[in-house]
Design an enzyme around this catalytic site. Structure first.
Site, PDB file in Angstrom:
ATOM      1  N   ALA A   6       0.862  -1.178   0.000  1.00 47.05           N
ATOM      2  CA  ALA A   6       0.000   0.000   0.000  1.00 47.05           C
ATOM      3  C   ALA A   6       0.901   1.231   0.000  1.00 47.05           C
ATOM      4  O   ALA A   6       2.070   1.157   0.381  1.00 47.05           O
ATOM      5  CB  ALA A   6      -0.891  -0.023   1.236  1.00 47.05           C
TER       6      ALA A   6
ATOM      7  N   GLY B 215       0.721  -4.985   1.111  1.00 46.50           N
ATOM      8  CA  GLY B 215      -0.519  -5.059   0.337  1.00 46.50           C
ATOM      9  C   GLY B 215      -0.314  -5.724  -1.020  1.00 46.50           C
ATOM     10  O   GLY B 215      -1.264  -6.285  -1.584  1.00 46.50           O
TER      11      GLY B 215
ATOM     12  N   GLU C  29      -0.568  -9.289  -0.290  1.00 50.66           N
ATOM     13  CA  GLU C  29      -1.978  -9.548   0.039  1.00 50.66           C
ATOM     14  C   GLU C  29      -2.852  -9.550  -1.212  1.00 50.66           C
ATOM     15  O   GLU C  29      -3.755 -10.376  -1.350  1.00 50.66           O
ATOM     16  CB  GLU C  29      -2.469  -8.499   1.052  1.00 50.66           C
ATOM     17  CG  GLU C  29      -1.805  -8.677   2.421  1.00 50.66           C
ATOM     18  CD  GLU C  29      -2.071  -7.535   3.374  1.00 50.66           C
ATOM     19  OE1 GLU C  29      -1.824  -6.374   2.999  1.00 50.66           O
ATOM     20  OE2 GLU C  29      -2.538  -7.784   4.493  1.00 50.66           O
TER      21      GLU C  29
ATOM     22  N   GLU D  82       5.050  -4.982   7.130  1.00 48.39           N
ATOM     23  CA  GLU D  82       4.346  -3.909   7.842  1.00 48.39           C
ATOM     24  C   GLU D  82       4.900  -3.666   9.246  1.00 48.39           C
ATOM     25  O   GLU D  82       4.860  -2.552   9.755  1.00 48.39           O
ATOM     26  CB  GLU D  82       2.844  -4.229   7.931  1.00 48.39           C
ATOM     27  CG  GLU D  82       2.094  -4.114   6.618  1.00 48.39           C
ATOM     28  CD  GLU D  82       2.094  -5.389   5.788  1.00 48.39           C
ATOM     29  OE1 GLU D  82       2.923  -6.292   6.044  1.00 48.39           O
ATOM     30  OE2 GLU D  82       1.259  -5.481   4.862  1.00 48.39           O
TER      31      GLU D  82
HETATM   32  C1  HXC Z   1       5.096   4.350  -1.324  1.00 46.36           C
HETATM   33  C2  HXC Z   1       6.962   3.363  -2.165  1.00 46.36           C
HETATM   34  C3  HXC Z   1       6.599   2.113  -1.606  1.00 46.36           C
HETATM   35  C4  HXC Z   1       5.375   2.065  -0.888  1.00 46.36           C
HETATM   36  C5  HXC Z   1       8.467   1.863  -2.628  1.00 46.36           C
HETATM   37  N1  HXC Z   1       8.127   3.137  -2.787  1.00 46.36           N
HETATM   38  N2  HXC Z   1       7.555   1.212  -1.913  1.00 46.36           N
HETATM   39  N3  HXC Z   1       6.220   4.457  -2.027  1.00 46.36           N
HETATM   40  N4  HXC Z   1       4.672   3.199  -0.781  1.00 46.36           N
HETATM   41  N5  HXC Z   1       4.930   0.935  -0.348  1.00 46.36           N
HETATM   42  C6  HXC Z   1       8.859   4.175  -3.517  1.00 46.36           C
HETATM   43  C7  HXC Z   1      10.095   4.615  -2.752  1.00 46.36           C
HETATM   44  O1  HXC Z   1       9.752   5.570  -1.761  1.00 46.36           O
HETATM   45  C8  HXC Z   1      10.922   5.204  -3.867  1.00 46.36           C
HETATM   46  O2  HXC Z   1      10.438   6.478  -4.193  1.00 46.36           O
HETATM   47  C9  HXC Z   1      10.606   4.280  -5.047  1.00 46.36           C
HETATM   48  O3  HXC Z   1       9.372   3.638  -4.740  1.00 46.36           O
HETATM   49  C10 HXC Z   1      11.674   3.211  -5.264  1.00 46.36           C
HETATM   50  O4  HXC Z   1      11.872   2.539  -4.043  1.00 46.36           O
HETATM   51  P1  HXC Z   1      13.295   2.372  -3.347  1.00 46.36           P
HETATM   52  O5  HXC Z   1      13.038   2.154  -1.899  1.00 46.36           O
HETATM   53  O6  HXC Z   1      14.201   3.486  -3.738  1.00 46.36           O
HETATM   54  O7  HXC Z   1      13.816   1.041  -4.055  1.00 46.36           O
HETATM   55  P2  HXC Z   1      14.748  -0.100  -3.451  1.00 46.36           P
HETATM   56  O8  HXC Z   1      15.900   0.500  -2.702  1.00 46.36           O
HETATM   57  O9  HXC Z   1      15.038  -1.002  -4.603  1.00 46.36           O
HETATM   58  O10 HXC Z   1      13.858  -0.854  -2.396  1.00 46.36           O
HETATM   59  C11 HXC Z   1      12.691  -1.540  -2.831  1.00 46.36           C
HETATM   60  C12 HXC Z   1      11.834  -1.941  -1.598  1.00 46.36           C
HETATM   61  C13 HXC Z   1      11.552  -0.678  -0.757  1.00 46.36           C
HETATM   62  C14 HXC Z   1      12.583  -2.992  -0.768  1.00 46.36           C
HETATM   63  C15 HXC Z   1      10.541  -2.549  -2.156  1.00 46.36           C
HETATM   64  O11 HXC Z   1      11.025   0.360  -1.610  1.00 46.36           O
HETATM   65  C16 HXC Z   1      10.572  -0.902   0.354  1.00 46.36           C
HETATM   66  O12 HXC Z   1      10.932  -1.444   1.397  1.00 46.36           O
HETATM   67  N6  HXC Z   1       9.347  -0.439   0.157  1.00 46.36           N
HETATM   68  C17 HXC Z   1       8.320  -0.473   1.175  1.00 46.36           C
HETATM   69  C18 HXC Z   1       7.786  -1.870   1.302  1.00 46.36           C
HETATM   70  C19 HXC Z   1       6.739  -1.907   2.391  1.00 46.36           C
HETATM   71  O13 HXC Z   1       6.972  -1.574   3.543  1.00 46.36           O
HETATM   72  N7  HXC Z   1       5.522  -2.343   2.022  1.00 46.36           N
HETATM   73  C20 HXC Z   1       4.420  -2.441   2.945  1.00 46.36           C
HETATM   74  C21 HXC Z   1       3.652  -1.159   2.966  1.00 46.36           C
HETATM   75  S1  HXC Z   1       2.391  -1.200   4.211  1.00 46.36           S
HETATM   76  P3  HXC Z   1      11.446   7.719  -4.426  1.00 46.36           P
HETATM   77  O14 HXC Z   1      10.513   8.851  -4.656  1.00 46.36           O
HETATM   78  O15 HXC Z   1      12.325   7.830  -3.221  1.00 46.36           O
HETATM   79  O16 HXC Z   1      12.212   7.298  -5.658  1.00 46.36           O
HETATM   80  C22 HXC Z   1       1.173  -2.093   3.525  1.00 46.36           C
HETATM   81  C23 HXC Z   1      -0.019  -2.225   4.407  1.00 46.36           C
HETATM   82  C24 HXC Z   1      -1.168  -2.839   3.703  1.00 46.36           C
HETATM   83  O17 HXC Z   1       1.239  -2.546   2.438  1.00 46.36           O
HETATM   84  C25 HXC Z   1      -2.371  -2.719   4.563  1.00 46.36           C
HETATM   85  C26 HXC Z   1      -3.647  -2.616   3.846  1.00 46.36           C
HETATM   86  C27 HXC Z   1      -3.710  -1.649   2.764  1.00 46.36           C
END
Ligand code: HXC
Length: 259
Positions: free
Chosen positions: A66, A110, A113, A133
């Protein structure tokens, strides 16, 4: 139909394909994307020509979760009162034709999911699955704590949900999360071939088969998902949710209070 965050097309006259398309955010699932995905799925479900649907992303990401930028500012009142995500994330569960997730790259939070809400997961060898998360000070909120244990068992699900680590495609296949693993170059063809096979069967039998398997899979699920969702909402009352999401957005390590 033109969309902002997804692309749709029809292959072989019978397979509806939805490609998630927010490349700069690794297909992070914001409200617009989930609205559009729901609309596209409903349109394919209603289209007599379509027998099977594929949801896919890019080589780098199916979906990295998400959209944290959108979620970071929410309060408990926002998510509870607005029943955050129920509105547009539940659409996929109402789709009666089979939905195949063709997953390459990250399927996190998400994103994982969403893949699990699909009926079949075909993974590329570069796929990575996880529920990270916990690192953001929250828990899965779109069914992850309920569907993952059903798919991979309690031991593996606890490991993933509590540590936030990712598992690769080979581990996901061993654990029973994914239906098949193929080299990335073959992912689109493999998913399309499976969809064409499914489309070739009796539509009624296919829909009945899907409904029957889901009956086996979903016993007691609704209560579990609602329990999870309320806890997910509750975590927006904590400082750790603010800290975890702010730390992610500012590219620093989170310092949690409650540990
Ligand atoms: C918003 C995101 C994002 C996310 C990545 N980006 N994941 N933006 N929401 N979930 C954005 C980054 O901020 C970045 O933007 C760009 O995408 C590229 O990501 P990087 O981090 O620079 O890439 P990398 O170093 O290769 O790492 C990839 C990654 C990492 C390991 C996937 O991005 C990451 O850990 N993302 C978050 C994963 C996460 O926590 N997901 C769960 C979310 S909570 P910029 O602008 O800096 O280039 C969830 C809850 C669901 O899903 C509940 C119900 C809805």
């Amino acid at each position: 139909m033109t969309y902002e965050t997804i692309e749709t097309r029809v292959e072989a006259g019978q397979v509806g394909i939805v490609t998630l398309n927010r490349p700069k955010a690794l297909n992070a699932l914001n409200d617009t994307l989930m609205d559009e995905l729901g609309e596209a799925l409903k349109a394919f479900d209603a289209d007599e020509a379509i027998g099977c649907i594929i949801v896919t992303g890019s080589e780098r990401a199916f979906a990295a979760g998400a959209d944290i930028a959108a979620m970071a500012k929410y309060t408990f009142a926002d998510v509870y009162k607005g029943d955050f995500i129920t509105r547009n994330w539940e659409t996929i569960r109402s789709i009666r034709k089979p939905v195949i997730a063709a997953v390459s790259g990250f399927a996190l939070g998400g994103g994982c999911e969403l893949a699990m809400m699909c009926d079949v997961i075909i993974a590329a060898d570069n796929a990575k699955f996880g529920q990270p998360e916990i690192k953001l000070g929250v828990i899965p909120g779109a069914g992850g704590t309920q569907r993952l244990p059903r798919a991979v068992g309690k031991a593996k699900a606890m490991d993933l949900v509590l540590t936030g680590r990712m598992m690769d495609a080979a581990e996901a296949e061993r654990a029973g999360l994914v239906s098949r693993v193929v080299p990335y170059e073959k992912l689109a063809d493999e998913a399309l071939a499976a969809a064409i096979v499914i489309s070739g069967f009796s539509r009624v039998a296919v829909m009945a088969a899907k409904e029957a398997v889901n009956r086996a899979y979903e016993g007691g699920l609704a209560d579990g998902v609602m329990f999870e969702r309320r806890l997910f909402h509750s975590l927006y009352a904590t400082e750790d949710q603010k800290e975890g999401m702010d730390a992610f957005l500012n590219k620093r390590a989170a310092v949690f209070k409650h540990r």
